[in-house]
Enzyme design. Structure first.
Site, PDB file in Angstrom:
ATOM      1  N   HIS A   2       6.728   7.231   3.823  1.00  0.00           N
ATOM      2  CA  HIS A   2       6.451   6.387   2.657  1.00  0.00           C
ATOM      3  C   HIS A   2       5.977   7.289   1.522  1.00  0.00           C
ATOM      4  O   HIS A   2       4.823   7.695   1.487  1.00  0.00           O
ATOM      5  CB  HIS A   2       5.391   5.349   2.975  1.00  0.00           C
ATOM      6  CG  HIS A   2       5.329   4.226   1.977  1.00  0.00           C
ATOM      7  ND1 HIS A   2       5.367   4.416   0.603  1.00  0.00           N
ATOM      8  CD2 HIS A   2       5.262   2.880   2.152  1.00  0.00           C
ATOM      9  CE1 HIS A   2       5.300   3.244   0.002  1.00  0.00           C
ATOM     10  NE2 HIS A   2       5.251   2.294   0.904  1.00  0.00           N
ATOM     11  N   CYS A  52      -1.050  -4.924   0.781  1.00  0.00           N
ATOM     12  CA  CYS A  52      -0.694  -3.860  -0.166  1.00  0.00           C
ATOM     13  C   CYS A  52      -0.631  -4.348  -1.615  1.00  0.00           C
ATOM     14  O   CYS A  52      -0.986  -3.611  -2.543  1.00  0.00           O
ATOM     15  CB  CYS A  52       0.644  -3.241   0.220  1.00  0.00           C
ATOM     16  SG  CYS A  52       1.966  -4.441   0.482  1.00  0.00           S
ATOM     17  N   GLU A  90      12.488  -4.804   3.362  1.00  0.00           N
ATOM     18  CA  GLU A  90      11.670  -4.902   2.147  1.00  0.00           C
ATOM     19  C   GLU A  90      12.369  -4.131   1.021  1.00  0.00           C
ATOM     20  O   GLU A  90      11.718  -3.435   0.237  1.00  0.00           O
ATOM     21  CB  GLU A  90      10.262  -4.353   2.372  1.00  0.00           C
ATOM     22  CG  GLU A  90       9.509  -5.081   3.470  1.00  0.00           C
ATOM     23  CD  GLU A  90       8.046  -4.675   3.566  1.00  0.00           C
ATOM     24  OE1 GLU A  90       7.191  -5.516   3.247  1.00  0.00           O
ATOM     25  OE2 GLU A  90       7.780  -3.529   3.947  1.00  0.00           O
ATOM     26  N   CYS A 123       4.626  -5.208  -5.102  1.00  0.00           N
ATOM     27  CA  CYS A 123       4.455  -3.745  -5.139  1.00  0.00           C
ATOM     28  C   CYS A 123       5.699  -3.049  -5.691  1.00  0.00           C
ATOM     29  O   CYS A 123       5.582  -1.970  -6.283  1.00  0.00           O
ATOM     30  CB  CYS A 123       4.179  -3.189  -3.749  1.00  0.00           C
ATOM     31  SG  CYS A 123       2.498  -3.435  -3.194  1.00  0.00           S
TER      32      CYS A 123
HETATM   33  O1  FUB Z   1       3.839   0.078   4.143  1.00  0.00           O
HETATM   34  C1  FUB Z   1       2.881   0.047   3.111  1.00  0.00           C
HETATM   35  C2  FUB Z   1       3.213  -1.051   2.166  1.00  0.00           C
HETATM   36  O2  FUB Z   1       3.223  -2.292   2.892  1.00  0.00           O
HETATM   37  C3  FUB Z   1       4.569  -0.969   1.525  1.00  0.00           C
HETATM   38  O3  FUB Z   1       4.607  -0.268   0.341  1.00  0.00           O
HETATM   39  C4  FUB Z   1       4.910  -2.390   1.342  1.00  0.00           C
HETATM   40  O4  FUB Z   1       6.271  -2.618   1.117  1.00  0.00           O
HETATM   41  C5  FUB Z   1       4.413  -3.011   2.609  1.00  0.00           C
HETATM   42  O5  FUB Z   1       5.321  -2.810   3.650  1.00  0.00           O
HETATM   43 ZN    ZN Z   2       2.978  -4.925  -1.571  1.00  0.00          ZN
END
Ligand code: FUB
Ligand code: ZN
Length: 649
Positions: free
Chosen positions: A200, A413, A329, A347
């Site tokens: 990420h 988040c 997502e 987000c």
């Molecule tokens: O995985 C961390 C955060 O939670 C992500 O940026 C969002 O999409 C959610 O999955």
């Molecule tokens: Zn989010």
């Protein structure tokens, strides 16, 4: 304490940098929203983080909460999460911006308590991650692909920088700088170092912030390493395959099947399409743009510009949200923009604001600023209720009445993300360069900026986005020559510019959608901008099947929607008439913004039969639209962005 060279030292040569949040005092439209975050949301976020168990996970002097698996006891909020450090980091960041707006000793003390816990948790060698230190010890750096380890570090770094700017306190910044130094010892191209990067993205942009705040080039170098390394195959092996094998796992046994999910399928400079998880994508591109800006690295531009085009030409909702699918997502295929099932995570829109703002680091360009504004006022802002206590995670553009903001979520988040964006909005208004100041967004505010070696105060007086007039007054500490670049929003069909009362022809000064005014600026010089702000009907490309025969309404930067509370049930039975005009109307409970009212039709069937041989009858009716971002702040009901419309002849 870590020793830093002086902040913003000259070797960090960049083109445009955003001012830090403390340089811009924001009122106007965003003022009350920031006030709400400072007085309510900041505390609410900390309350809910702590109630979820985050401080128990972080504080080594509290009983170890251990692994709590979601859903196991039927309650999905009772779970420990490997990304909790990120939620604490973002919440601290939002609260820090709140402190800049309004000092609050109690809030500051709460943050200090959390920082203190992190300080006590930090390993001798600088490592800091509450999950791997307390919940799954012994597994550090074994699963970068799935486990958010560096992502957490990035959000804590951003929180630390914000808290330092807000209070001048160094403790959190020092803790995170120590951790960054430890990370730099583990990751890199050297012998024995790991050539990995986070599944990420986030740490890349955070390291750039840390580098800017401390003046330390080594953090920028580390950001660049993570960007450069992504998707490479050193010795013919992808890093995530290698670490999976080292864990004794089959790399092909991967839930998301492709590394497109984390934009690590190929090296970043070879990428041309927006793919995978939406937030990861925009965070990565933000980091790439930052690295490109800081290092003057033009080799990242072809990827950034082409991916930008792919997103905005084929995959972006009219609200500035993106990522239609809940499964990943994220992205699916071009023109796949379903309305009722849109995931469009808050987000993701927040991250798009980050990315767009960083593209402006390369120079003012309306293509980026217009999208930044669209995402900000619509797909992002919708995530936060007007009272600052309820949050949307996914953001459909159509609802039958069952979609509502929630109080908390086991994956929290979005709440701190939208809160930190809104509370730091001042930083997105401007860009500072050596001999140029760019004004990207308009909002009543006072900014203390610097260019051409001169401190320049810029006062914006405006009711934007309610109205399209803006008056800017400049107060350089002494007369100085520099360029003032003013964004001319792409949505405005007519712009008037007056400098000290004298009308300028916009076409004569426009470059990439900005009016570029270069002159010897004196204290008291003023510019008046008038942006015509008509109600506009937007049509979707014919390839977006679900939007055909429909229009979205937009006035200025605000996209509008219909709500059941104003229009009754069956919003899909309403049809806009061609040519019919709109009037602005004051409506309670929508944040002081105008509603748009017009005459349309409501379709009614003759009978209750499901199918008949005659078309429904049309009855004239009033149709009232409100800004999309304020929907679901009043009574429950349906919502619709793409409204059926009789085509113009
Ligand atoms: O995985 C961390 C955060 O939670 C992500 O940026 C969002 O999409 C959610 O999955
Ligand atoms: Zn989010």
């Amino acid at each position: 304490m870590t020793n830093f060279s002086s902040a913003n030292s000259a070797h960090l040569a960049a083109k445009f940098r955003p001012p830090s949040v403390d340089q811009v005092r924001v009122g106007g439209f965003f003022g009350p929203r920031i006030e709400t975050i400072a007085t309510t949301t900041a505390h609410t976020l900390l309350d809910r983080c702590i109630a979820a168990g985050m401080l128990d996970q972080v504080d080594p002097d509290r009983p170890n909460p251990g692994l709590r698996i979601p859903f196991q006891n039927g309650n999905d909020t009772v779970s420990t999460q490997m990304f909790w450090d990120s939620d604490f980091g973002k919440s601290i960041e939002a609260a820090a911006y709140g402190l800049l707006h309004k000092p609050d000793a109690a809030l500051e003390a709460r943050i200090d308590e959390i920082v203190d816990a992190y300080g006590r948790l930090q390993d001798e060698n600088g490592y800091l991650n509450s999950w791997y230190q307390r919940i799954e010890p012994g597994k550090r750096w074994t699963n970068l692909r799935d486990c958010h380890e560096l992502y957490n570090a990035g959000h804590l770094m951003e929180g630390a920088v914000a808290y330092y700017h807000a209070t001048g306190k160094r403790r959190f910044l020092d803790i995170m700088a120590r951790y960054a130094d430890h990370i730099a010892s583990i990751f890199g191209p050297g012998d024995g170092q790991k050539r990995g990067y986070c599944g990420h993205p986030e740490i890349e942009l955070a390291l750039v912030k840390l580098g800017r705040a401390t003046g330390e080039r080594r953090y920028l170098d580390l950001a660049r390493f993570f960007v450069d390394e992504r998707g490479q195959r050193p010795n013919g092996q992808h890093y995530y395959d290698r670490e999976a094998r080292e864990r004794g796992r089959d790399p092909s046994d991967y839930h998301f099947a492709t590394y497109e999910y984390s934009q690590s399928h190929i090296p970043v400079r070879d990428q041309r399409h927006v793919v995978g998880h939406a937030v990861r994508a925009a965070y990565l591109y933000s980091g790439m743009a930052d690295v490109s800006t800081e290092f003057g690295d033009g080799s990242l531009k072809p990827a950034l510009e082409t991916i930008w085009g792919h997103l905005t030409d084929k995959n972006l909702y009219v609200t500035g949200g993106f990522g239609p699918s809940a499964h990943n997502e994220g992205l699916t295929f071009d023109y796949d923009l379903p309305n009722e099932t849109a995931y469009a995570e808050t987000c993701a829109a927040v991250a798009l604001v980050f990315w767009a703002s960083r593209m402006l680091g390369l120079g003012p360009d309306r293509a980026y600023a217009d999208v930044m504004e669209r995402a900000l006022y619509n797909g992002a802002l919708v995530g936060l209720s007007l009272d600052g206590t309820q949050f949307f995670y996914d953001n459909p553009l159509e609802s039958r009445g069952k979609h509502h903001r929630w109080t908390w979520h086991r994956c929290p988040c979005c709440p701190p993300n939208i809160a930190r964006l809104v509370a730091s909005i001042g930083t997105y208004l401007y860009g500072e360069a050596q001999d140029e100041i760019a004004v990207h967004l308009y909002c009543d505010s006072v900014a203390e900026l610097k260019t051409a070696g001169v401190a320049v105060r810029i006062r914006q007086e405006t009711a934007y986005p309610v109205e399209g007039s803006v008056r800017l007054t400049l107060e350089p500490e002494h007369a100085a020559e520099f360029t003032l670049s003013l964004r001319l929003p792409g949505w405005s069909p007519q712009v008037t510019i007056r400098v000290n009362g004298e009308v300028l022809d916009p076409a004569g000064v426009e470059e990439k959608g900005y009016a570029k005014l270069t002159r010897l600026w004196q204290a008291g010089d003023h510019i008046e901008l008038e942006f015509a702000m008509p109600v506009q009907r937007l049509y979707a490309n014919a390839k977006v099947g679900v939007d055909q025969g429909r229009v979205a309404l937009q006035r200025g930067p605000l996209v509008y929607c219909l709500e059941g509370v104003d229009n009754g049930e069956d919003l899909n039975a309403l049809v806009l008439q061609p040519q019919s005009g709109f009037r602005c109307e004051v409506v309670d409970g929508i944040g002081g913004l105008p509603a748009l009212v017009t005459t349309g039709w409501r379709e009614k069937s003759e009978s209750d039969h499901l199918y008949t041989l005659s078309a429904p009858q049309r009855v004239p009716t009033e149709i009232r639209a409100v800004p999309y971002h304020v929907w679901d702040n009043r009574d429950d009901g349906e919502m619709l962005v793409w409204i059926r419309a009789e085509a113009d002849q």
